[in-house]
Design a protein around this motif. Structure first.
Motif, PDB file in Angstrom:
ATOM      1  N   GLY B 177     113.674 -20.259   7.394  1.00  0.00           N
ATOM      2  CA  GLY B 177     113.807 -21.347   8.353  1.00  0.00           C
ATOM      3  C   GLY B 177     113.010 -21.127   9.625  1.00  0.00           C
ATOM      4  N   GLN B 178     112.587 -19.878   9.872  1.00  0.00           N
ATOM      5  CA  GLN B 178     111.784 -19.593  11.065  1.00  0.00           C
ATOM      6  C   GLN B 178     110.289 -19.792  10.811  1.00  0.00           C
ATOM      7  OE1 GLN B 178     114.062 -15.658  11.469  1.00  0.00           O
ATOM      8  NE2 GLN B 178     113.117 -15.886  13.477  1.00  0.00           N
ATOM      9  N   ILE B 179     109.931 -20.031   9.547  1.00  0.00           N
ATOM     10  CA  ILE B 179     108.511 -20.113   9.194  1.00  0.00           C
ATOM     11  C   ILE B 179     108.003 -21.550   9.264  1.00  0.00           C
ATOM     12  CG2 ILE B 179     106.842 -19.806   7.296  1.00  0.00           C
ATOM     13  CD1 ILE B 179     108.382 -17.338   6.469  1.00  0.00           C
ATOM     14  N   ILE B 180     106.886 -21.740   9.930  1.00  0.00           N
ATOM     15  CA  ILE B 180     106.210 -23.036   9.971  1.00  0.00           C
ATOM     16  C   ILE B 180     104.872 -22.873   9.260  1.00  0.00           C
ATOM     17  CG2 ILE B 180     105.492 -24.961  11.460  1.00  0.00           C
ATOM     18  CD1 ILE B 180     108.356 -23.955  12.063  1.00  0.00           C
ATOM     19  N   VAL B 181     104.647 -23.692   8.243  1.00  0.00           N
ATOM     20  CA  VAL B 181     103.386 -23.641   7.499  1.00  0.00           C
ATOM     21  C   VAL B 181     102.462 -24.715   8.062  1.00  0.00           C
ATOM     22  CG1 VAL B 181     102.345 -24.057   5.233  1.00  0.00           C
ATOM     23  CG2 VAL B 181     104.488 -22.769   5.403  1.00  0.00           C
ATOM     24  N   ASN B 305     114.253  -8.503  20.499  1.00  0.00           N
ATOM     25  CA  ASN B 305     114.676  -9.534  21.441  1.00  0.00           C
ATOM     26  C   ASN B 305     114.150 -10.937  21.163  1.00  0.00           C
ATOM     27  OD1 ASN B 305     116.081  -7.612  23.185  1.00  0.00           O
ATOM     28  ND2 ASN B 305     114.014  -6.807  23.542  1.00  0.00           N
ATOM     29  N   GLY B 306     113.574 -11.108  19.989  1.00  0.00           N
ATOM     30  CA  GLY B 306     113.072 -12.445  19.657  1.00  0.00           C
ATOM     31  C   GLY B 306     111.956 -12.886  20.586  1.00  0.00           C
ATOM     32  N   THR B 307     111.042 -11.962  20.917  1.00  0.00           N
ATOM     33  CA  THR B 307     109.957 -12.335  21.825  1.00  0.00           C
ATOM     34  C   THR B 307     108.615 -12.446  21.117  1.00  0.00           C
ATOM     35  OG1 THR B 307     109.593 -10.019  22.354  1.00  0.00           O
ATOM     36  CG2 THR B 307     111.031 -11.238  23.835  1.00  0.00           C
ATOM     37  N   VAL B 308     108.593 -12.120  19.806  1.00  0.00           N
ATOM     38  CA  VAL B 308     107.302 -12.123  19.110  1.00  0.00           C
ATOM     39  C   VAL B 308     107.156 -13.364  18.236  1.00  0.00           C
ATOM     40  CG1 VAL B 308     105.813 -10.924  17.459  1.00  0.00           C
ATOM     41  CG2 VAL B 308     107.159  -9.604  19.100  1.00  0.00           C
ATOM     42  N   ILE B 309     106.037 -14.052  18.400  1.00  0.00           N
ATOM     43  CA  ILE B 309     105.654 -15.161  17.531  1.00  0.00           C
ATOM     44  C   ILE B 309     104.561 -14.612  16.623  1.00  0.00           C
ATOM     45  CG2 ILE B 309     104.543 -17.421  17.468  1.00  0.00           C
ATOM     46  CD1 ILE B 309     105.711 -17.437  20.586  1.00  0.00           C
ATOM     47  N   MET B 327     103.463 -19.424  10.722  1.00  0.00           N
ATOM     48  CA  MET B 327     103.861 -18.937  12.039  1.00  0.00           C
ATOM     49  C   MET B 327     105.354 -18.655  11.950  1.00  0.00           C
ATOM     50  SD  MET B 327     103.329 -20.987  15.607  1.00  0.00           S
ATOM     51  CE  MET B 327     104.052 -22.587  15.195  1.00  0.00           C
ATOM     52  N   VAL B 328     105.776 -17.475  12.408  1.00  0.00           N
ATOM     53  CA  VAL B 328     107.197 -17.137  12.423  1.00  0.00           C
ATOM     54  C   VAL B 328     107.689 -17.310  13.855  1.00  0.00           C
ATOM     55  CG1 VAL B 328     108.908 -15.337  12.024  1.00  0.00           C
ATOM     56  CG2 VAL B 328     106.865 -15.464  10.564  1.00  0.00           C
ATOM     57  N   LEU B 329     108.566 -18.270  14.066  1.00  0.00           N
ATOM     58  CA  LEU B 329     109.074 -18.514  15.416  1.00  0.00           C
ATOM     59  C   LEU B 329     110.350 -17.726  15.650  1.00  0.00           C
ATOM     60  CD1 LEU B 329     108.722 -22.387  15.856  1.00  0.00           C
ATOM     61  CD2 LEU B 329     107.285 -20.602  16.858  1.00  0.00           C
TER      62      LEU B 329
END
Lengths: 477, 477
Positions: B177-181, B305-309, B327-329
């Motif tokens: 669910g974090q992946i945007i293609v 910490n969820g800071t990397v895209i 892209m992994v958000l």
């Protein structure tokens, strides 16, 4: 100097260098080799372990590249200062499991029994066999064309084909070099905003195609909605604004269904020519579907001054899954396009562009359009006839084109309330209100707008139309 | 009231309504029917011409919708005020011909005999047969999946497949669910800038992947280039800036080829966690190709910490024609993504997403990568060996990964001069300088950078490498 107590397993599937790497890495992360500690030279360690020196070198290179070791010229290898932030595999696996718990697949769109959507098409007549055959032919043509990069603005053949089609069907007057092919209208608007530059003021019809509104807002443009619910956008209102760009749908305004009169078209072109940097974005989204008379020529075709940016799409005429749109740029904007956006590779796969060009050139598209026009006209006529029998229907507008009608209802309930109740019964209808730009939804609203439903029929059978109308009848009466 | 002298031709292929339409339109544009003049009623004209009333109604409807006529309730039809701006078909045709003269097809990329490009791959080993077979299977599976709209962020199956692949290959820790293609890295950056919001300040390595720099600049971001030509970006320098976002390539910096040490990685993560709204964009463009040791785990995998895209692509590992990036958000950005960008349809055709997922799940991708890694390693080793024999080669760096080397030359000529002379001989080599952000190209330049060539070898045979090296030898000596 750290003494390494590595026991290598010559029979393991793990290569020797990886065993050395694993041992040292683990000792560093566990703190057994501490920060700044010197490691044996590769020559020494190789002799000690009785392995080739290159094996140790590989392990050290890996550790160096990952930052576990540092190399000091002429001195040797030292353990780096790595903090306890580094997670080992187990911890990662735990985090992953935890993440899986937190996330659920985003909820599927709520399924309705019946959807009166203006965006859904009928696919049953699509020439699947022809499309597949063309795809197979393209796939087997030659290997190189499948994998080598294509042209940024789109494959030349497709652009030539589109320019011929647009000239014949829409009176659009352009050279293939002015055409930019991209994956959908929104993508093209993202490009266009980069071509036009930051901070523009855009007049837009209200109600409108909200995705265009949101895309241009996302690009930082100042949006100036102009009322378009009577007879379309008014040139007088436009002149009161400081807009530099106009976004409009002259051939068939969405959702109002109005056609911009010639007078307004000429006025709009005059407005654009009165100051440099003014442009009109003509969104010609569904001009293929008119059921009375001939299609209305595009604004681009009567523009003398290179002020019209024409946007069209195959997503509407073929299907939303075919993400191929095209934008015709005035000559003056081409150098800005190449300067600012020329480096973007095309977002449409070359293969799909070739299939589409062959589909158009083979006459399949034209035949499909003709067939679909007849089918949608049939649906349109049936739906109109059904609605005209209903006592709660006060006025129907937006007919004779596209795939939806606007229906003003005689009811104490607002369209919004009717939508809510229909949803409960598994039927999705739309309130015209939903297509107004949110921030302006309540300003100067005419009472009939509050009572107007938007009903799409493109994907429905006559039986489904009847079922939906019966549901509305029950709710309203 | 205007008298219409229409002579209808019952044997013509042109429908009667169209003959009426054509006659009236021509008379209005020619000024024979002038503005404000009343036209006969449909009933009268139908009787006069001895045609069905609906025939005249169709013609009038068309004229109304195009703005030639105006209808005044209870009064009838009147000719509109149309100015002479309106172009007839002949004039359009002339304009079109003129346009064709002005435009020529944009010049093809100048063709060189040999191109040492860092972007070009070797395709000869691509499993075309498997790819075609999968494509054919997908195409013939079911009709609906070909034409119905897909998921905005990408097909769920592909996103699940990518999340497994990224976990295994890159230690990336995410839920599908974090992946945007999306269709390419640049497109994903266009989306990301909308998710992050306008006006951010972005620190970026210099030299860098210039398309990323230009894309983020186009989005109105303030770019803060940090020198990265010694040992990569320095955390000390970052702290002097007011950057909110960092764009970096920790696994294999392009074009320098450096790997970010663990210490710097941890420092970067700490920097990001020190203020809210700070993010690191990790571009992991070619991490699949390392020829010594194991691939370096991603920054995303060690982030608490969820800071990397995280951004990666199949355009590098398969081919530039496969425009599929992901892209992994971080979780925190998902709601902004859905709010601001959730309405964008996916830019990658559903069909291609399905083919790719099957290609990955069938193990084809892994086998292909393994094969290509061997092939590129072979090329890398040959090229390195050939270069080491050359007396004009002073220092080689950026080796053991990717598809290019940096070569510092002993010469009075700068790399830029060498590039120019090589071009004349039909050989394209690159100066490291070309990858510096333009505005900062001359600032604080180390002399060795001026003398460094960038030589890509991914698409070249050993014979071609020799030919190119011989050409450089001639130029330099």
């Amino acid at each position: 100097m750290h003494e390494l107590m590595i026991v290598l397993d010559n029979h393991s599937k793990t290569p020797l260098y990886e065993q050395i790497y694993d041992y040292i890495r683990k000792n560093i992360t566990d703190g057994k080799i501490s920060c700044g500690e010197k490691l044996p030279s590769t020559r020494f360690l190789a002799a000690h372990l009785q392995v080739a020196r290159s094996t140790v070198e590989s392990a050290y290179a890996q550790l160096l590249s990952e930052g576990y070791l540092e190399s000091k010229p002429c001195l040797g290898y030292y353990a780096s200062d790595i903090s306890d932030l580094y997670l080992n595999k187990t911890a990662i696996e735990e985090k992953r499991k935890e993440a899986q718990k937190v996330f659920l697949r985003p909820p599927e769109k709520k399924k309705y029994r019946l959807v009166f959507s203006p965006d859904e098409n009928e696919f049953s007549c699509f020439p699947y066999a022809a499309w597949r055959k063309i795809s197979r032919d393209i796939l087997s043509q030659d290997d190189a064309s499948l994998l080598t990069a294509g042209e940024a603005a789109g494959e030349w053949d497709l652009r030539e084909t589109i320019s011929r089609y647009l000239y014949q069907a829409r009176g659009v007057n352009c050279h293939p070099g002015q055409i930019i092919v991209g994956a959908g209208n929104e993508y093209l608007l993202l490009l266009l905003a980069q071509v036009l530059g930051a901070g523009k003021r855009v007049a837009i019809e209200n109600p409108t195609y909200l995705k265009a509104y949101q895309t241009l807002s996302n690009m930082g443009y100042q949006m100036l909605p102009l009322p378009a619910f009577k007879n379309g956008m008014q040139i007088e209102e436009l002149q009161y604004t400081n807009a530099e760009i106009v976004y409009t749908m002259p051939s068939h305004q969405f959702p109002m269904g109005t056609v911009m009169p010639m007078k307004m078209r000429l006025g709009l072109l005059q407005w654009a020519s009165r100051a440099s940097g003014r442009y009109i974005i003509e969104d010609d989204h569904d001009s293929e579907f008119r059921y009375r008379g001939k299609p209305i020529p595009s604004l681009q075709g009567i523009d003398h001054n290179g002020t019209v940016i024409y946007i069209g799409t195959f997503s509407k005429s073929i299907s939303p899954a075919i993400r191929v749109s095209y934008m015709v740029l005035p000559k003056e904007l081409l150098s800005a396009y190449y300067r600012r956006c020329g480096f973007y590779a095309s977002t449409v796969p070359k293969e799909q562009q070739k299939v589409l060009a062959a589909f158009l050139n083979g006459g399949y598209f034209e035949r499909y359009l003709n067939k679909m026009r007849r089918i949608y006209k049939g649906k349109h006529d049936s739906f109109l006839a059904l609605l005209k029998q209903e006592s709660w229907v006060k006025k129907i507008s937006g007919d004779h084109a596209g795939m939806h009608l606007l229906v003003e209802v005689k009811s104490d309930k607002s369209a919004g309330e009717i939508v809510k109740e229909a949803k409960k019964r598994g039927v999705r209808v739309y309130a015209l209100e939903e297509y107004f730009i949110f921030e302006y939804r309540d300003e100067g609203f005419l009472p009939e707008l509050k009572n107007t439903l938007l009903l799409g029929y493109g994907s429905l059978t006559e039986a489904e139309m009847k079922e939906g109308i019966a549901c509305l009848r029950e709710i309203i009466n």
